[in-house]
Write an enzyme that holds these catalytic residues in place. Structure first.
Site: not given
Length: 421
Positions: A231-233, A235
């Protein structure tokens, strides 16, 4: 039961589920029957059956610590203490991320302990297990546990486990609500950044973090196929972990990227100390998104400690109590988040994985279409097959909250199933 536990669940025979002339369930009629006691016999029968079922697996509380923990569970879930079994699981009873904080606070007060780690509560959700952990603390067993990045948020089910990498704040509580949807389906593991526990050094590079996480995946699930997401960073970290697994000859059948482009270095360089602290504060619900944007010019001229004071003074007092957040804890959390930013500053994506599933929501800045077409679609250059791009509800920072996670989990699970998992 997965989000906010209802006050009552009443099984009713189908032939008594009255419908309107339009064929819809008469909710008003059922509500009236319930209030007037018309469903009493069904409630009594349900309680009788539940009592029999619980009696078959019920384990009596045997120690003072178990009884104390059970009492706290009972208070949180509005149950009688006598109904709590030593084998009851906090999350299966309906515990949320906020309930974890309440459990931590009440247990620390009852046992007169200065600190019960949130992560240890998550790792010991069963009454007897948490009681044993508390007893170890009371007996001053100060043995430093070796850092394990993987936090099991739920362990039931026989399908391929999912491994989810933390966002840029490094913590895993954000996944607690999502993990519940996988009960009795597949285990759900989350990665937690290094540095939260006393004496733990923070990660110094992306390579160090990826090596640590890839090794942890292999320890937890020795053989593939694997399902990895971030999720977000998280990823880009998940992408690198998947590359490592494939390089070792393992099969990665699902690689999920939640709202993160492949090229993050430029964004990492744009986040100065003040912006990073404000972003963390916004993510934790201490300030609004508009405050995070508007306060930057004002706070940038202040020393870091005064910036922390400003945010804590502006934060809702009840939120600080919920998170048990002090200035020292926020400062330390900010340092962990900044260490992750530093790891990302020199990150340049390379190579490829066999497949990618990209999930996109409203970005922090700019339009959704620009975010998809110009920021996310470049992932196609890092996949050996055509990636999928799936729209999910909410904004970048609200994907995992109570409003959006019910829909997100459906979409996410459908992609897992589409990949044969």
């Amino acid at each position: 039961m997965i989000t906010l536990p209802p006050q009552h669940i009443v099984p009713i025979p189908v032939n008594q589920m009255e419908k309107t002339t339009l064929g819809k369930l008469s909710r008003a009629r059922l509500t009236t029957l319930f209030k007037q006691g018309g469903l009493a016999k069904h409630i009594d029968r349900a309680e009788e059956l539940l009592s029999e079922a619980r009696g078959a697996t019920f384990i009596a509380l045997s120690t003072d610590s178990e009884k104390a923990i059970a009492s706290i569970y009972a208070g949180i879930f509005n149950l009688a203490e006598s109904d709590i079994s030593a084998s009851d699981n906090f999350f299966e009873l309906g515990g949320t991320s906020i309930d974890v904080i309440r459990l931590k606070r009440e247990a620390e007060a009852h046992f007169n302990l200065p600190e019960i780690s949130v992560i240890q509560i998550i790792k010991h959700p069963i009454v007897s297990s948490l009681a044993n952990y508390v007893d170890a603390l009371l007996n001053k067993d100060g043995t430093q546990q070796e850092y394990d990045p993987i936090v099991p948020l739920q362990l039931t089910g026989n399908k391929t486990p999912i491994f989810f990498v933390h966002p840029g704040i490094g913590e895993v509580l954000i996944f607690v609500n999502l993990a519940k949807y996988f009960q009795n389906e597949r285990p759900f593991y989350a990665f937690r950044a290094r540095g939260f526990e006393p004496g733990q050094p923070m990660f110094a590079s992306m390579d160090e973090m990826v090596s640590c996480y890839a090794a942890a995946v292999k320890r937890t699930q020795p053989a593939g196929p694997y399902a990895i997401a971030g999720y977000s960073y998280g990823g880009v970290v998940a992408f690198e972990v998947a590359k490592r697994l494939e390089a070792m000859g393992d099969e990665v059948k699902f690689m999920g990227l939640v709202n993160i482009p492949p090229h993050i270095a430029g964004r990492m360089h744009e986040i100065d100390q003040t912006a990073g602290m404000l972003h963390l504060s916004y993510f934790l619900g201490l300030i609004s998104k508009s405050d995070a944007d508007d306060l930057h010019p004002t706070l940038k001229s202040l020393p870091p400690q005064e910036q922390l004071d400003f945010v804590l003074n502006a934060a809702p007092p009840e939120r600080l109590v919920e998170l048990q957040l002090t200035k020292a804890k926020l400062d330390h959390w900010d340092a962990i988040a900044r260490s992750l930013i530093e790891c990302g500053k020199e990150y340049v994506p390379s190579g490829s994985v066999s497949l990618l599933d990209v999930f996109y929501a409203i970005p922090l800045h700019g339009s959704k279409s620009d975010w998809l077409n110009n920021q996310l679609k470049p992932w196609a250059g890092f996949s050996r097959s055509e990636p999928t791009y799936t729209d999910v509800p909410g904004h970048h920072d609200t994907l995992m909250n109570f409003d959006n996670v019910p829909q997100f989990q459906k979409i996410f699970r459908s992609r897992l199933e589409a990949r044969g998992l």
